[in-house]
Write an enzyme that holds these catalytic residues in place. Structure first.
Site, PDB file in Angstrom:
ATOM      1  N   LYS A 178      17.477  29.602  -5.023  1.00 41.73           N
ATOM      2  CA  LYS A 178      15.676  31.047  -4.542  1.00 41.73           C
ATOM      3  C   LYS A 178      16.741  31.806  -6.286  1.00 41.73           C
ATOM      4  O   LYS A 178      17.925  31.981  -6.985  1.00 41.73           O
ATOM      5  CB  LYS A 178      16.480  32.238  -3.849  1.00 41.73           C
ATOM      6  CG  LYS A 178      16.643  31.836  -2.257  1.00 41.73           C
ATOM      7  CD  LYS A 178      16.534  33.008  -0.958  1.00 41.73           C
ATOM      8  CE  LYS A 178      17.891  33.205  -1.298  1.00 41.73           C
ATOM      9  NZ  LYS A 178      18.120  33.548  -0.398  1.00 41.73           N
ATOM     10  N   THR A 209      14.792  46.161  -3.766  1.00 42.19           N
ATOM     11  CA  THR A 209      14.899  44.717  -2.780  1.00 42.19           C
ATOM     12  C   THR A 209      15.936  44.234  -2.350  1.00 42.19           C
ATOM     13  O   THR A 209      16.320  43.330  -2.105  1.00 42.19           O
ATOM     14  CB  THR A 209      14.972  43.662  -4.086  1.00 42.19           C
ATOM     15  OG1 THR A 209      15.572  43.973  -5.017  1.00 42.19           O
ATOM     16  CG2 THR A 209      13.939  43.874  -5.278  1.00 42.19           C
ATOM     17  N   GLY A 211      17.858  43.374   0.977  1.00 35.71           N
ATOM     18  CA  GLY A 211      17.916  43.685   2.159  1.00 35.71           C
ATOM     19  C   GLY A 211      16.906  41.548   1.998  1.00 35.71           C
ATOM     20  O   GLY A 211      15.921  41.255   2.788  1.00 35.71           O
ATOM     21  N   THR A 212      16.522  41.505   0.444  1.00 39.90           N
ATOM     22  CA  THR A 212      15.123  40.477   0.575  1.00 39.90           C
ATOM     23  C   THR A 212      15.983  38.761   1.094  1.00 39.90           C
ATOM     24  O   THR A 212      14.988  38.839   1.197  1.00 39.90           O
ATOM     25  CB  THR A 212      14.998  40.074  -1.019  1.00 39.90           C
ATOM     26  OG1 THR A 212      14.619  41.588  -1.445  1.00 39.90           O
ATOM     27  CG2 THR A 212      13.970  38.849  -1.684  1.00 39.90           C
ATOM     28  N   GLY A 213      16.940  39.395   0.944  1.00 36.38           N
ATOM     29  CA  GLY A 213      17.603  37.655   0.861  1.00 36.38           C
ATOM     30  C   GLY A 213      17.172  37.012   2.825  1.00 36.38           C
ATOM     31  O   GLY A 213      17.559  36.127   2.763  1.00 36.38           O
ATOM     32  N   CYS A 214      17.882  38.419   2.742  1.00 36.60           N
ATOM     33  CA  CYS A 214      18.128  38.193   4.931  1.00 36.60           C
ATOM     34  C   CYS A 214      16.452  37.705   5.350  1.00 36.60           C
ATOM     35  O   CYS A 214      17.071  37.429   5.694  1.00 36.60           O
ATOM     36  CB  CYS A 214      18.510  39.541   5.508  1.00 36.60           C
ATOM     37  SG  CYS A 214      20.036  40.248   4.651  1.00 36.60           S
TER      38      CYS A 214
END
Ligand code: PXL
Length: 273
Positions: A178, A209, A211-214
């Site tokens: 990512k 942003t 918590g974007t990855g989760c």
């Protein structure tokens, strides 16, 4: 299927963020928004709010394993994802369960919290690679994680391709590196059985942003649970995350959450009923 309506289910195996923006809370909100029934096996508790993580307590590894066993025996999901795993013992317990998963597993190899607190013990990183990666359908590292896991410097799309291919050689069926933290536009690079695919979007400046990855990994898992193919699930998940960042409401005094009420992009292959 008792009511005649087949509701897809997805399982998250991740840590708790009591402020609701990341971890299992973000995953369950995302599953729900995608129309997927959500299950959650908790690996660790954090004490945190939007200002940062104060404390982390891992759950006993046997307790993690038993949560997974109990839910999949009763409501088998059509996809699962992992987030923060905390300790080496938890990584190994999850890997042991994942050996028998009959559904795709999305691995978000969380190493640090957004604020830089370790959410995975240093001695667990090797276990993640050796024992969990071989059971991953999709591995989704960010640039820092791709560097830590591959040993390469990963700061360009070209290096992302190289890292994705190198990580894929460790066992995941596919790897999506990512590029949210790339200097230029946020391009994600997928290495999979058909070669490489790139996913780009515009950068959204000055929005929270946390918590974007989760949220991204949960959205991909939700798509897979609904039977979408991988590339399509990623495209739809990326669209959802883009909108969730773009429309995030300002909650908390620190790095606030995304808007998990954002619209799920409609699916060209499965038009809205
Ligand atoms: O975004 C990584 C992450 C995953 N899981 C939990 C977290 C965080 C970041 O803070 O708190 C529980």
């Amino acid at each position: 299927v008792a009511n005649g309506i087949k509701t897809p289910a997805a399982l998250t195996i991740a840590g708790s963020d009591p402020s609701g923006g990341a971890g299992i809370q973000a995953d369950l909100k995302t599953f729900h928004q995608f129309g997927v029934y959500g299950e959650a096996a908790i690996t660790l508790l954090t004490v945190q709010n939007t200002l940062g993580v104060e404390r982390i307590e891992c759950v006993d590894a046997g307790l993690v394993r038993d949560q997974i066993r109990a839910v999949i025996a009763d409501i088998p999901p059509q996809a699962a994802k992992t987030g923060a795993l905390g300790s080496r013992a938890i990584v190994e317990a999850v890997a042991e369960m994942a050996r028998d998963f009959e559904f795709p597993l999305v691995v978000d190899p969380v190493i640090l919290s957004g604020g830089g607190r370790p959410l995975l013990a240093p001695d667990a990183v090797e276990a993640l690679k050796a024992s969990l990666f071989p059971h991953a359908f999709l591995l989704m590292p960010n640039l820092d994680e791709a560097e830590a896991l591959s040993g390469l410097e990963v700061r360009s799309v070209r290096a992302m391709r190289e890292a994705a291919a190198k990580l894929r050689a460790l066992g995941p069926r596919a790897v999506l590196v990512k590029g949210g933290h790339l200097a230029e536009c946020p391009t994600d690079v997928l290495s999979y059985e058909r070669g490489f695919e790139e996913f780009s979007s515009e950068r959204i400046a000055t929005r929270p942003t946390h918590g974007t990855g989760c949220t991204y990994a949960a959205a991909v898992a939700a798509g897979l649970a609904k039977g979408e193919d991988l590339v399509h699930a990623i495209r739809q998940a990326k669209g959802f995350v883009y909108d969730a960042i773009r429309t995030s409401c300002r909650l908390g005094a620190g790095s606030g959450p995304l808007n998990h009420h954002a619209a799920v992009p409609s699916s060209p292959e499965r038009p809205a009923e």
